[in-house]
Scaffold this active site. Structure first.
Site, mmCIF file in Angstrom:
data_model
loop_
_atom_site.group_PDB
_atom_site.id
_atom_site.type_symbol
_atom_site.label_atom_id
_atom_site.label_comp_id
_atom_site.label_asym_id
_atom_site.label_seq_id
_atom_site.Cartn_x
_atom_site.Cartn_y
_atom_site.Cartn_z
ATOM 1 N N GLU A 258 67.067 70.451 19.616
ATOM 2 C CA GLU A 258 68.277 70.494 20.447
ATOM 3 C C GLU A 258 68.961 71.819 20.139
ATOM 4 O O GLU A 258 69.453 72.017 19.032
ATOM 5 C CB GLU A 258 69.199 69.333 20.081
ATOM 6 C CG GLU A 258 68.539 67.977 20.153
ATOM 7 C CD GLU A 258 68.421 67.445 21.562
ATOM 8 O OE1 GLU A 258 67.728 66.458 21.749
ATOM 9 O OE2 GLU A 258 69.022 68.055 22.479
ATOM 10 N N CYS A 292 77.585 72.342 21.085
ATOM 11 C CA CYS A 292 76.472 72.826 21.902
ATOM 12 C C CYS A 292 76.662 72.505 23.379
ATOM 13 O O CYS A 292 76.225 73.250 24.238
ATOM 14 C CB CYS A 292 75.178 72.228 21.397
ATOM 15 S SG CYS A 292 75.243 70.439 21.334
#
Ligand code: NAD
Length: 529
Positions: A258, A292
């Site tokens: 990720e 993120c």
């Protein structure tokens, strides 16, 4: 009473001796963990070496045998007790995440909620997802097939600093429930939160070696962990993710990564205005933009642009910056001097090349060494560093657009593809735009929390934002090797001796077109349409 990180550290006995939870093969020099809020020393952890990784993985591999042999209900019971331990220690967990990462207490609470929900979700769903499942066999009636899920063995988890509770531990929960042992390497800036959680997991009955933590620099511990694990879960930057994936490729082990994002939010001309401003502020500045999935680009329908820009900048100015753990604080400092330097550089470069600062644009040394104002820019171009690169800070650029199609094209004009957000009063328009966006998660009338909080649904990135998915059944099954077992009854597959080959070929040619029938398919085959 709200307090600062320094006071938290001095007063909280839950933090005592956390370094002892880390796995080491011998006495190591210690790294002092400091708070980005005020620079206070929070604790010490060992500077681990590859030998420590090897010891942890060896022990984990041994422990995984008994752990995976347990009935899944017994693993579920431990995760449920772990969840109860987390709840019982909520304040200590919030304080340690706040002190170590600088995040506002409300952002720490988001992490706490996420971890608890992840435990509840997988405890409820894992037994069903992982039980044997029947599949269609090669020949109807004659072949019965099922799949069952074999744990990978040892899962190595490499975590970043921005969500020290969620990103270090939430990925461990499905890995453990699937029957794996876990060796976790938290970021060197935020290892104490993970160590406290490990202590709580052990108190909940998790066998000591089934989950271990090795602390130390990723550059030195990453390769040995990848080389000795059976699967790697990595969360961090795209640059490091490429190295991790390449190394995992050499070992031919699976990797879920990720990575970064340059996430876009689209304000269509029928957006619900007040909600959109509030949602965009939350999506851009939560956790000081060090998220993120947070928003760094906002595309606004031109008729709304001036109103939106003014309202958004005013709302950003109203955010409460601070270092206390009081609930009123919206934004803490950045994590490190490196992050502050990067954010400052991005804004200065943009301004030097012609961008306009609507609000913010400066560090706030009066609040602490690493604070930076929520910053809103217009006139950003691709010639500026932050035009295309992830800033990972409280900086967002606004752009006017003339149509949904232009907004979609600009939002998609990036190599990243992690998260996106669309604001509109028309659900059908929202879905149409959402499905045209190249991002692993798209939120309609929310910034990021709707998709992230939908733990039943997969979360991950397109393009250079990642490989694989966390959450949902995808986030559990990836920690297993699906094994297919098929039993053949009565007749073997292949031509029986008593049937002439030409008859067999003719019969199978017809029969094979009738396998996996659907009504539409059969109609098409029969009528040759
Ligand atoms: P980073 O890549 O520098 O570090 C992440 C982890 O990797 C740390 O534990 C670090 O010690 C380790 N590491 C460093 N070098 C390594 C190597 N050579 N081999 C193996 N491990 C190594 O990232 P960061 O600066 O800590 O985190 C910020 C980045 O993470 C941002 O780009 C952000 O977008 C991304 N991020 C992504 C997600 C997501 O879910 N997609 C979540 C959070 C953060």
């Amino acid at each position: 009473m709200p307090h600062t990180a320094t006071e938290t550290y001095r007063k909280d006995p839950a933090w005592a001796g956390l370094a002892d939870e880390a796995t080491v093969a011998a006495t190591r020099p210690m790294n002092t963990v400091t708070s980005p809020i005020d620079g206070a020393a929070l604790g010490e952890v060992p500077i681990g070496t590859p030998d420590d990784v090897h010891l942890a993985v060896t022990r984990a591999r041994q422990a995984a045998k008994a752990w995976s042999a347990r009935p899944i209900d017994s693993r579920v019971e431990i995760i449920e007790r772990f969840r109860a331990e987390l709840s019982a220690h909520r304040d200590a967990l919030l304080d340690i995440a706040h002190a170590e990462s600088g995040k506002a207490q409300i952002s720490a609470f988001e992490e706490f909620l996420d971890l608890g929900l992840t435990c509840s979700y997988y405890a409820a769903k894992a037994p069903k997802i992982l039980k044997r499942h029947r599949r269609i066999g090669a020949l109807p009636v004659l072949t019965s097939a099922y799949v069952h899920y074999v744990p990978k063995g040892v899962v190595g988890i490499i975590a970043p600093w921005n969500y020290p509770l969620t990103l270090a531990v939430s990925d461990s929960v499905p890995a453990l429930l699937a029957g794996n042992a876990v060796v976790l390497k938290p970021d060197s800036l935020t290892p104490l939160t993970a160590l406290l959680v490990l202590r709580l997991a052990r108190q909940a009955g998790l066998p000591h070696d089934v989950m271990q933590i090795v602390t130390g620099p990723g550059r030195e511990l990453g390769d040995p962990l990848i080389d000795s694990s059976d699967f790697i879960m990595f969360t961090g930057s795209t640059a490091t993710g490429r190295k991790v994936a390449a190394r995992a490729g050499q070992q031919l082990i699976g990797v879920s990564a990720e990575l970064g994002g340059k996430n876009a939010l689209l304000v269509l001309e029928d957006a619900p205005l007040a909600r959109t401003v509030a949602g965009a502020v939350q999506a851009s500045f939560a956790n000081s933009g060090q998220l993120c999935i947070s928003i760094e680009r906002i595309y606004v329908a031109r008729p709304l642009f001036e109103w939106f820009a003014n309202s958004f900048a005013s709302a950003a100015e109203e955010l409460v910056l601070g270092g206390s753990n009081g609930w009123e604080v919206d934004m803490g400092p950045l994590i490190s001097a490196d992050q502050l330097a990067k954010v400052t550089r991005h804004v200065e470069d943009a301004v030097a090349k012609g961008a306009t600062v609507l609000t913010g644009g400066k560090p706030r040394p009066d609040l602490g060494p690493l604070f930076y104002e929520p910053t809103v820019l217009t006139g950003v171009t691709d010639a500026m560093e932050l035009g295309r690169e992830e800033t990972f800070g409280p900086v967002v650029a606004l752009y006017p657009v003339d149509s949904d199609e232009e907004a979609i094209a600009l939002a998609n004009d990036t190599e990243y593809g992690l998260n996106a957000s669309v604001w509109t009063s028309n659900p059908a328009r929202g879905r149409r735009v959402a499905e045209a966006l190249r991002a692993g998660t798209v939120n309609i009338n929310e910034g990021y929390a709707a998709t992230w909080g939908s733990i039943d649904a997969p979360m991950g990135g397109f393009g250079i934002s990642g490989l694989g998915r966390r959450h949902g059944m995808e986030g559990l099954v990836k920690y297993t090797e699906p094994q297919t077992v098929a039993r053949q009854r009565l007749l073997a597959i292949g031509p029986p001796e008593w049937v002439p080959r030409d008859k067999y070929v003719a019969a199978m040619s017809v029969a094979s077109t009738l396998l996996y029938p659907t009504v539409k398919g059969l109609v098409r085959r029969v009528f040759n349409k």
